[in-house]
Design a protein around this motif. Structure first.
Motif, PDB file in Angstrom:
ATOM      1  N   PHE A   1       0.831  -1.206   0.000  1.00 51.18           N
ATOM      2  CA  PHE A   1       0.000   0.000   0.000  1.00 51.18           C
ATOM      3  C   PHE A   1       0.867   1.259   0.000  1.00 51.18           C
ATOM      4  O   PHE A   1       2.032   1.240   0.412  1.00 51.18           O
ATOM      5  CB  PHE A   1      -0.917   0.014   1.225  1.00 51.18           C
ATOM      6  N   HIS A   2       0.274   2.353  -0.429  1.00 51.19           N
ATOM      7  CA  HIS A   2       0.960   3.644  -0.459  1.00 51.19           C
ATOM      8  C   HIS A   2       1.230   4.130   0.972  1.00 51.19           C
ATOM      9  O   HIS A   2       0.373   4.001   1.849  1.00 51.19           O
ATOM     10  CB  HIS A   2       0.078   4.660  -1.192  1.00 51.19           C
ATOM     11  N   GLU A   3       2.401   4.678   1.204  1.00 54.89           N
ATOM     12  CA  GLU A   3       2.748   5.244   2.510  1.00 54.89           C
ATOM     13  C   GLU A   3       2.864   6.757   2.374  1.00 54.89           C
ATOM     14  O   GLU A   3       3.841   7.262   1.812  1.00 54.89           O
ATOM     15  CB  GLU A   3       4.058   4.639   3.023  1.00 54.89           C
ATOM     16  N   LYS A   4       1.885   7.471   2.910  1.00 55.44           N
ATOM     17  CA  LYS A   4       1.873   8.930   2.842  1.00 55.44           C
ATOM     18  C   LYS A   4       2.873   9.529   3.814  1.00 55.44           C
ATOM     19  O   LYS A   4       3.581  10.484   3.493  1.00 55.44           O
ATOM     20  CB  LYS A   4       0.461   9.447   3.162  1.00 55.44           C
ATOM     21  N   SER A   5       2.918   8.969   5.002  1.00 55.47           N
ATOM     22  CA  SER A   5       3.797   9.484   6.060  1.00 55.47           C
ATOM     23  C   SER A   5       3.954   8.410   7.121  1.00 55.47           C
ATOM     24  O   SER A   5       3.138   7.484   7.206  1.00 55.47           O
ATOM     25  CB  SER A   5       3.194  10.741   6.695  1.00 55.47           C
ATOM     26  N   PRO A   6       4.987   8.513   7.954  1.00 49.27           N
ATOM     27  CA  PRO A   6       5.128   7.537   9.040  1.00 49.27           C
ATOM     28  C   PRO A   6       3.929   7.532   9.983  1.00 49.27           C
ATOM     29  O   PRO A   6       3.531   6.472  10.475  1.00 49.27           O
ATOM     30  CB  PRO A   6       6.403   8.008   9.759  1.00 49.27           C
TER      31      PRO A   6
ATOM     32  N   ASP B   1      -4.860  -6.269  -6.235  1.00 50.74           N
ATOM     33  CA  ASP B   1      -4.679  -6.258  -7.688  1.00 50.74           C
ATOM     34  C   ASP B   1      -5.976  -6.618  -8.407  1.00 50.74           C
ATOM     35  O   ASP B   1      -6.313  -6.017  -9.438  1.00 50.74           O
ATOM     36  CB  ASP B   1      -3.574  -7.235  -8.104  1.00 50.74           C
ATOM     37  N   LYS B   2      -6.696  -7.570  -7.875  1.00 48.53           N
ATOM     38  CA  LYS B   2      -7.917  -8.044  -8.523  1.00 48.53           C
ATOM     39  C   LYS B   2      -9.082  -7.080  -8.326  1.00 48.53           C
ATOM     40  O   LYS B   2      -9.778  -6.726  -9.287  1.00 48.53           O
ATOM     41  CB  LYS B   2      -8.279  -9.425  -7.979  1.00 48.53           C
ATOM     42  N   TYR B   3      -9.293  -6.620  -7.079  1.00 43.21           N
ATOM     43  CA  TYR B   3     -10.505  -5.862  -6.767  1.00 43.21           C
ATOM     44  C   TYR B   3     -10.343  -4.349  -6.907  1.00 43.21           C
ATOM     45  O   TYR B   3     -11.319  -3.645  -7.154  1.00 43.21           O
ATOM     46  CB  TYR B   3     -10.990  -6.201  -5.356  1.00 43.21           C
ATOM     47  N   VAL B   4      -9.134  -3.831  -6.743  1.00 44.53           N
ATOM     48  CA  VAL B   4      -8.920  -2.395  -6.872  1.00 44.53           C
ATOM     49  C   VAL B   4      -8.319  -2.071  -8.237  1.00 44.53           C
ATOM     50  O   VAL B   4      -8.931  -1.382  -9.046  1.00 44.53           O
ATOM     51  CB  VAL B   4      -8.032  -1.858  -5.732  1.00 44.53           C
ATOM     52  N   ARG B   5      -7.147  -2.597  -8.483  1.00 40.63           N
ATOM     53  CA  ARG B   5      -6.498  -2.292  -9.763  1.00 40.63           C
ATOM     54  C   ARG B   5      -7.203  -2.982 -10.924  1.00 40.63           C
ATOM     55  O   ARG B   5      -7.318  -2.417 -12.008  1.00 40.63           O
ATOM     56  CB  ARG B   5      -5.024  -2.678  -9.694  1.00 40.63           C
ATOM     57  N   GLY B   6      -7.703  -4.189 -10.702  1.00 39.86           N
ATOM     58  CA  GLY B   6      -8.421  -4.911 -11.748  1.00 39.86           C
ATOM     59  C   GLY B   6      -9.906  -4.625 -11.792  1.00 39.86           C
ATOM     60  O   GLY B   6     -10.596  -5.051 -12.722  1.00 39.86           O
ATOM     61  N   GLN B   7     -10.432  -3.948 -10.741  1.00 39.70           N
ATOM     62  CA  GLN B   7     -11.835  -3.517 -10.686  1.00 39.70           C
ATOM     63  C   GLN B   7     -12.814  -4.683 -10.846  1.00 39.70           C
ATOM     64  O   GLN B   7     -13.881  -4.558 -11.427  1.00 39.70           O
ATOM     65  CB  GLN B   7     -12.104  -2.448 -11.747  1.00 39.70           C
TER      66      GLN B   7
END
Length: 319
Positions: A20-25, A150-156
């Motif tokens: 997942f993306h890390e915005k900040s600690p 990957d399947k449900y978010v990126r692959g929708q």
């Protein structure tokens, strides 16, 4: 021993593990703490001889994270209910105590269990409320987006023939699953409003309203963004601001009912709904339909639409 056997490893909640993306600690630590508390509640349920025993331990968890622990315990008791040697509906007994004030989180937790159990065991799960049972679909959607990103978010991905509940209008279950996927996107995006918005905008327009509802719920309940970030998220939502407010109101009621409101939730409801958490919770509660269905429209959808429309009427939200 039972707890060790059925409780997922806490490493599975690390943002680095999930990719997942890390915005900040700070945001990373918050989201990982949420996951840790969910698994803590799950373990309490797995270890407990009775739901009351688990409840006693759950009540010791700090208010900001207690709801997540109840959600995890809801999953744990649901999994136990589905086992061949189950001794009665533990979820039902769990809801008869202080869990009654955490009913929304517990129903969502049962949805996590649905995602882990084979479909033939779903009838053993305790979801008697014809309105709130749809919250399990939110939990199912969150789980799938969190663990199969990957399947449900990126692959929708959407299951065109999702089998539950059997009496729901064709395709409606996917709308509530999308609410759960949107809620998970707040975690996938590391509470970074620009990242979350970009992910939502990559979905077809027909799905964005439900995704924003879920993201608004997570931004209000889990929090993790400053006021200026929330204002930016609200503005970026554009025509979906009523759905963002609806999700925020759901979160407000889930925190107000058990008395777990935190300052970050107060900021979020003011930004998204234009009111305090208590007022947002009142709108949500007062908008609940008396009947589980309104013609061909599920009562759950009537509920969501009423909340969104009410905030537009109050003037705090513009479509």
């Amino acid at each position: 021993m039972r707890s060790r056997l059925i409780t997922p490893n806490v490493s599975e909640t690390k943002l680095s593990t999930r990719g997942f993306h890390e915005k900040s600690p700070e945001a990373r630590d918050l989201l990982e703490k949420v996951g840790e508390m969910f698994l803590t509640g799950y373990a309490y349920a797995a270890e407990a001889r009775t739901p009351a025993e688990a409840e006693e331990r759950l009540e010791q968890i700090p208010p900001r994270f207690r709801g997540f622990a109840y959600e995890g315990a809801g999953m744990g008791f649901a999994v136990l209910d589905a086992t061949p040697l189950s001794r009665g509906p533990k979820v039902q007994r769990f809801l008869e105590g202080k869990g009654g004030d955490q009913i929304y989180l517990i129903y969502v937790g049962v949805g996590w269990a649905m995602a882990r159990l084979p479909k033939f065991l779903w009838p053993k799960l305790h979801l008697p409320d014809p309105l709130l049972r749809y919250l399990a679909l939110d939990g199912y959607g969150f789980h799938q987006a969190y663990f199969s990103t990957d399947k449900y978010v990126r692959g929708q991905y959407q299951d065109p023939h999702f089998p539950w509940p059997a009496d729901a209008p064709a395709g409606y279950a996917n709308r509530v699953i999308d609410q759960g996927i949107g809620r998970a996107m707040w975690f996938v995006g590391g509470t970074d409003v620009e990242v979350v918005t970009k992910m939502i905008r990559e979905f077809p327009e027909s799905r964005r309203g439900d995704l924003y509802a879920g993201a608004g719920l997570a931004a209000t309940y889990a929090c993790g963004a400053e006021e200026d970030e929330l204002r930016a998220f609200r503005d970026l939502a554009g025509e979906y601001r009523p759905q963002l407010a609806q999700g925020s109101a759901f979160a407000a009621e889930a925190r107000v009912k058990p008395g777990l409101v935190v300052p970050a939730t107060e900021i979020a409801t003011q930004v998204f709904c234009g009111v305090t958490p208590e007022q947002a919770a009142r709108v949500s509660n007062d908008s609940r339909p008396d009947q589980p269905n309104q013609g061909d429209v599920p009562g759950y959808e009537v509920w969501r639409q009423r909340i969104a429309n009410q905030f537009v009427s109050l003037g705090g939200v513009s479509p």
